[in-house]
Design a protein around this motif. Structure first.
Motif, mmCIF file in Angstrom:
data_model
loop_
_atom_site.group_PDB
_atom_site.id
_atom_site.type_symbol
_atom_site.label_atom_id
_atom_site.label_comp_id
_atom_site.label_asym_id
_atom_site.label_seq_id
_atom_site.Cartn_x
_atom_site.Cartn_y
_atom_site.Cartn_z
ATOM 1 N N SER A 79 6.090 110.316 10.113
ATOM 2 C CA SER A 79 6.969 109.789 9.077
ATOM 3 C C SER A 79 8.421 110.018 9.452
ATOM 4 O O SER A 79 8.757 110.967 10.172
ATOM 5 C CB SER A 79 6.661 110.473 7.735
ATOM 6 N N ASP A 93 12.464 105.231 1.592
ATOM 7 C CA ASP A 93 11.156 104.590 1.442
ATOM 8 C C ASP A 93 11.217 103.245 0.728
ATOM 9 O O ASP A 93 10.725 102.259 1.249
ATOM 10 C CB ASP A 93 10.127 105.481 0.735
ATOM 11 N N TYR A 115 4.341 93.955 11.196
ATOM 12 C CA TYR A 115 4.681 95.346 10.893
ATOM 13 C C TYR A 115 5.707 95.935 11.856
ATOM 14 O O TYR A 115 6.066 97.099 11.739
ATOM 15 C CB TYR A 115 3.422 96.222 10.916
ATOM 16 N N GLN A 118 6.827 99.280 9.988
ATOM 17 C CA GLN A 118 6.991 99.326 8.540
ATOM 18 C C GLN A 118 5.622 99.334 7.880
ATOM 19 O O GLN A 118 4.657 98.792 8.419
ATOM 20 C CB GLN A 118 7.823 98.136 8.053
ATOM 21 N N THR A 119 5.540 99.960 6.716
ATOM 22 C CA THR A 119 4.237 100.156 6.081
ATOM 23 C C THR A 119 3.787 98.979 5.224
ATOM 24 O O THR A 119 2.685 99.006 4.680
ATOM 25 C CB THR A 119 4.261 101.416 5.192
ATOM 26 N N ARG A 120 4.621 97.945 5.098
ATOM 27 C CA ARG A 120 4.235 96.762 4.337
ATOM 28 C C ARG A 120 4.546 95.501 5.129
ATOM 29 O O ARG A 120 5.491 95.480 5.923
ATOM 30 C CB ARG A 120 4.953 96.714 2.974
#
Length: 323
Positions: free
Chosen positions: A95, A115, A264, A305-307
């Motif tokens: 992270s 975030d 992503y 990226q997480t989305r």
């Protein structure tokens, strides 16, 4: 062909100027949120891990790495598998959460509210410039100077990028915020390697950084999720980039290979090619829900990226149609 309302010679002279430190402001104590004029409170130390945990699990929780056994199961010939990290060197994706503060020639910055609601706060000295994407300013001091430039190129036109460039000049405070719900982070360029990012990921940079559109090949342009045109970042300085969702970092060892699904990618400094993830035939790939992805080969670093913005837009369409 590029037309600019300001001369490049003046930009080069700015990047070589040594600016004075940014102005200091009164410190407000007992403020846990921090800020350019407030006290920064570092995050608390990690809690000790109970000894009852498995040793590998405890090690991974502490530093994101584990020690793999050197003895292999019968018939597998060891753990030195091509494309995988060597025994004892595996590191999981980590992270990048937490406030990020730093300084540069003529200014300082703080990335906060990370975030989903990230902002970047700058303090610029007299005459210190900062280039940013048009329209991302949240607020700035009345002492700041903003000047817009118009730069047209065929690559920008084809990439759908903005033709304008905003240059902010100190002294004073400047706050930038991305258009979408996501994170911000800073890349440090030392001139020894080049980074690539999707053009929509760019937020701001110092005057010594060069960023220009480069063309990806047909396969990468269609299936990487980054498009046919991406930004190539070079020279020396700092670049602030934005994402959709949080940002995670993956360090690749030499020869290590790693798949990242399309849509992503945020930034990378190593090469990749497009390959099918699922093993087996067409039916296997279709039923797994995973098709072609980006296969990176180390050494290098990849930020993700997480989305997925395209997936999120599709989910909104489905939700709207069903309601």
């Amino acid at each position: 062909m590029v037309w600019s309302l300001s001369k490049k010679r003046r930009e080069d002279s700015q990047s070589e100027t040594d600016f004075a430190p940014p102005p200091t402001q009164p410190v407000q104590a007992n403020n846990p949120y921090g800020g350019p004029d407030q006290t920064y409170t570092p995050p608390p130390e990690k809690q000790p891990i109970p000894e009852a945990f498995d040793q590998n699990a405890a090690a991974f929780a502490r530093n994101g790495s584990i020690s793999m056994p050197r003895s292999a199961p019968p018939g597998q010939g060891g753990y030195n598998v091509p494309g995988a990290a060597a025994p004892g060197t595996f590191k999981g994706a980590s992270s990048t959460h937490g406030d990020n503060v730093g300084t540069f020639n003529g200014g300082s910055y703080r990335i906060s509210h990370r975030d989903t609601n990230s902002i970047v706060t700058f303090q610029l000295a007299i005459g210190a410039p900062l280039k940013a994407k048009p329209g991302v300013m949240l607020a700035m001091s009345s002492t700041m100077t903003l000047r817009g430039e118009f730069k047209f190129s065929v690559k920008k036109f084809l990439a759908g990028s903005k033709f304008g460039v905003s240059t902010y000049t100190g002294p004073g405070e400047l706050i930038l915020a991305p258009f979408i719900l996501g994170d911000c982070m800073v890349l440090q360029l030392h001139g020894d390697k080049k980074w690539r990012i999707p053009h929509e990921a760019f937020l701001a940079c110092t005057s010594g950084v060069e960023h220009d559109h480069v063309t990806q090949d047909l396969t990468k342009g269609m299936f990487s999720g980054a498009g046919f045109f991406v930004y190539e970042l070079s020279k020396v300085g700092l670049v602030w980039i934005q994402s959709f969702g949080a940002i995670i970092k993956k360090e690749l060892a030499p020869g290590e290979r790693y798949f990242v699904d399309n849509g992503y990618l945020v930034a990378w400094d190593c090469d990749f090619k497009i390959e099918r993830v699922a093993s087996g035939g067409i039916i296997s790939g279709f039923t797994s829900g995973e098709g072609l992805s980006c296969k990176f080969t180390g050494p290098g670093t990849v930020y993700m990226q997480t989305r997925n913005l395209n997936g999120f837009a599709m989910a909104l369409k489905v939700s709207t149609a069903s309601s």
